[in-house]
Design a protein around this motif. Structure first.
Motif, short mmCIF file in Angstrom:
data_model
loop_
_atom_site.label_atom_id
_atom_site.label_comp_id
_atom_site.label_asym_id
_atom_site.label_seq_id
_atom_site.Cartn_x
_atom_site.Cartn_y
_atom_site.Cartn_z
N GLY A 1 23.85 -65.38 53.95
CA GLY A 1 24.69 -65.67 52.80
C GLY A 1 24.07 -66.61 51.78
O GLY A 1 23.43 -67.59 52.14
N LEU A 2 24.30 -66.27 50.52
CA LEU A 2 23.83 -67.07 49.39
C LEU A 2 24.92 -67.09 48.32
O LEU A 2 25.70 -66.15 48.21
N PRO A 3 24.95 -68.14 47.49
CA PRO A 3 25.89 -68.15 46.37
C PRO A 3 25.60 -66.98 45.42
O PRO A 3 24.45 -66.57 45.26
N ASP A 4 26.64 -66.47 44.79
CA ASP A 4 26.50 -65.35 43.87
C ASP A 4 26.06 -65.84 42.50
O ASP A 4 26.84 -66.51 41.81
N PRO A 5 24.84 -65.52 42.06
CA PRO A 5 24.42 -65.98 40.74
C PRO A 5 25.23 -65.34 39.61
O PRO A 5 25.37 -65.92 38.54
N ALA A 6 25.79 -64.17 39.87
CA ALA A 6 26.60 -63.50 38.85
C ALA A 6 27.90 -64.27 38.59
O ALA A 6 28.54 -64.07 37.56
N ALA A 7 28.27 -65.15 39.49
CA ALA A 7 29.47 -65.97 39.31
C ALA A 7 29.16 -67.34 38.74
O ALA A 7 30.07 -68.14 38.52
N ALA A 8 27.88 -67.60 38.48
CA ALA A 8 27.48 -68.91 37.94
C ALA A 8 28.06 -69.11 36.54
O ALA A 8 28.20 -68.16 35.77
N THR A 9 28.38 -70.36 36.25
CA THR A 9 28.90 -70.71 34.93
C THR A 9 28.02 -71.79 34.31
O THR A 9 27.22 -72.41 35.00
#
Length: 174
Positions: free
Chosen positions: A108-116
């Motif tokens: 698992g990794l943070p979703d870069p598409a959800a980055a703000t």
């Protein structure tokens, strides 16, 4: 398992993390691995920043597309040797039956598409995702597959995706 090994990377939208992992594995695997990616609820399009990042790093993006994991569970699909989830949501979902019973792990990794934030901050999130996946995939492709039994290999696969805090506390497999 025989070379080349088929590896499927899964996430929910199949627009960033899994696409990046597929591209990285296809380069880092040097013909010993074939990377694929899919999503449980594909967005239908690859994120523009994903394509831009991969192109800037000289990855071939012509075949990059957002697709359902159903493509890899049906007749005629390549049989997978490994299936890795790269997002927590996909890891929690009930996956299709994978013919051949591939080895699985959660990376698992943070979703870069959800980055703000600013454009630079969002692009940095994509670069960080690339860096983390490249590190994990580099470890994966260099495992001594011929000398590991199934249980040892599974421990190694799980360890690759374990958070750094766990590794720092000595929870990394031998």
């Amino acid at each position: 398992m025989t070379c080349p090994y088929n590896v499927l990377f899964l996430c929910t939208g199949n627009s960033a993390r899994s696409i990046i992992a597929e591209a990285v594995l296809n380069r880092e695997g040097m013909g010993r691995f074939r990377g694929f990616s899919a999503g449980s609820k594909p967005k239908g399009d690859v994120h523009a920043y994903t394509l831009d990042l991969l192109a800037r790093l000289n990855h071939d993006t012509r075949a990059a597309r957002s697709k359902s994991w159903d493509e890899f569970a049906g007749p005629g699909a390549p049989q997978m040797d490994f299936v890795f989830t790269v997002c927590d949501q996909a890891a929690a979902e009930e996956c299709p039956f994978w013919p051949g019973q591939p080895m699985t792990a959660h990376w698992g990794l943070p979703d870069p598409a959800a980055a703000t934030g600013t454009e630079a901050e969002v692009r940095l999130a994509f670069s960080e995702t690339y860096r983390m996946l490249r590190n994990r995939i580099s470890i994966f492709v260099n495992l001594p597959f011929g000398s590991l039994d199934q249980l040892s290999l599974q421990d190694r696969l799980d360890g690759i995706g374990r958070p750094k805090a766990d590794v720092d506390k000595g929870r990394e497999p031998a």
